[in-house]
Design an enzyme around this catalytic site. Structure first.
Site, PDB file in Angstrom:
ATOM      1  N   SER A  80      -0.266   2.640   3.851  1.00 19.36           N
ATOM      2  CA  SER A  80      -0.246   3.826   3.148  1.00 19.36           C
ATOM      3  C   SER A  80      -0.740   4.755   4.044  1.00 19.36           C
ATOM      4  CB  SER A  80      -0.875   3.834   1.752  1.00 19.36           C
ATOM      5  OG  SER A  80      -1.033   5.245   1.371  1.00 19.36           O
ATOM      6  N   TYR A  96      -9.558   1.914  -2.255  1.00 17.40           N
ATOM      7  CA  TYR A  96      -8.269   1.633  -2.082  1.00 17.40           C
ATOM      8  C   TYR A  96      -7.846   2.193  -0.710  1.00 17.40           C
ATOM      9  CZ  TYR A  96      -3.046   1.954  -2.008  1.00 17.40           C
ATOM     10  OH  TYR A  96      -1.721   1.751  -1.650  1.00 17.40           O
TER      11      TYR A  96
END
Length: 243
Positions: free
Chosen positions: A142, A166
């Site tokens: 990501s 995350y």
């Protein structure tokens, strides 16, 4: 190659993972739908088969050694090799994730799935990948894993909210990808990290502005790289992502 290509996509029962499975399946590939929950896994397989994809379910909990070993045995028995592994399974972890308030248990759980899960599955599948004429590994990362983008961001829209579990898990995954590339140099196995962009999935509460199919495009491109293609890189649809 005339032989049908074989792929395993983890976390493939929904979202980006499902779209990757669908996209590779549309190329005529045989797709292992890796997912931990039986009902959702089999529903995804049925949908893919209805769309003409040669799909089959692979029970897979990436945090459990026995489950990962079982998945490798299933693919060994079914196909005898693996051409492409897409490590897509991931969790966001409980929010909010302000560093000063974070529960270390949340960080541990996110890393266990997003990083160690990818390592666990990759290592189990490497013997099968080594039997392929064109083995490829794609780790779904990501833009939040880009330290460059995180350090220069001025708005949440650019790289998301502060997320001490995350976001660093994706940075960690990028670093792991690079170490695999170094180890596997010269073997023909190409491994890269893919950024799908801000895709609307349940992981982000469907706030993204891209579709799963759009997010899957970069993974499909990296899964189908020609021999001599890049390895140890971090890519999105528009090109390389800064580390």
């Amino acid at each position: 190659m005339s032989e049908q290509r074989i792929a395993l996509v983890t976390g493939a029962n929904k979202g980006i993972g499902y779209a990757i499975a669908e996209g590779l399946g549309a190329l005529g590939w045989s797709i292992g739908v890796g997912a931990r929950e039986e009902r959702r896994r089999e529903a995804a397989v049925e949908r893919l088969r209805a769309a003409g994809v040669d799909a089959y379910g692979v029970p897979l909990e990436v945090t459990e050694e026995a489950s990962v070993a079982g998945a490798a045995r299933l693919i060994e028995e079914r196909a005898g090799r693996l051409d492409v592994l897409v490590n897509n399974a991931a969790i966001a972890g409980a929010m909010p994730q302000q560093p000063s308030q974070a529960d270390p248990a949340v960080l541990r759980a996110v890393v266990e799935t997003n990083v160690l899960g990818a390592v666990r599955v990759t290592n189990a599948m490497l013997p099968l990948l080594r039997r392929s004429a064109a083995p490829r590994i794609v780790n779904m990362s990501s833009s939040v894993g880009s330290l460059t983008r995180q350090s220069s961001a001025t708005t949440e829209e650019t790289v998301g909210p502060v997320a001490v579990a995350y976001a660093p898990s994706k940075t960690f995954l990028n670093a792991v990808t690079l170490q695999y590339a170094r180890e596997l140099a010269g073997t023909g196995i190409l491994i890269n990290a893919a950024c799908p962009g801000y895709v609307a999935t349940d992981l982000n509460g469907f706030r993204g502005h891209r579709t799963p199919a759009q997010g899957a495009a970069i993974a499909i491109r990296l899964a189908t790289l020609p021999d001599g293609g890049p390895t140890g890189g971090f890519f999105e649809e528009g090109g390389e992502v800064p580390w």
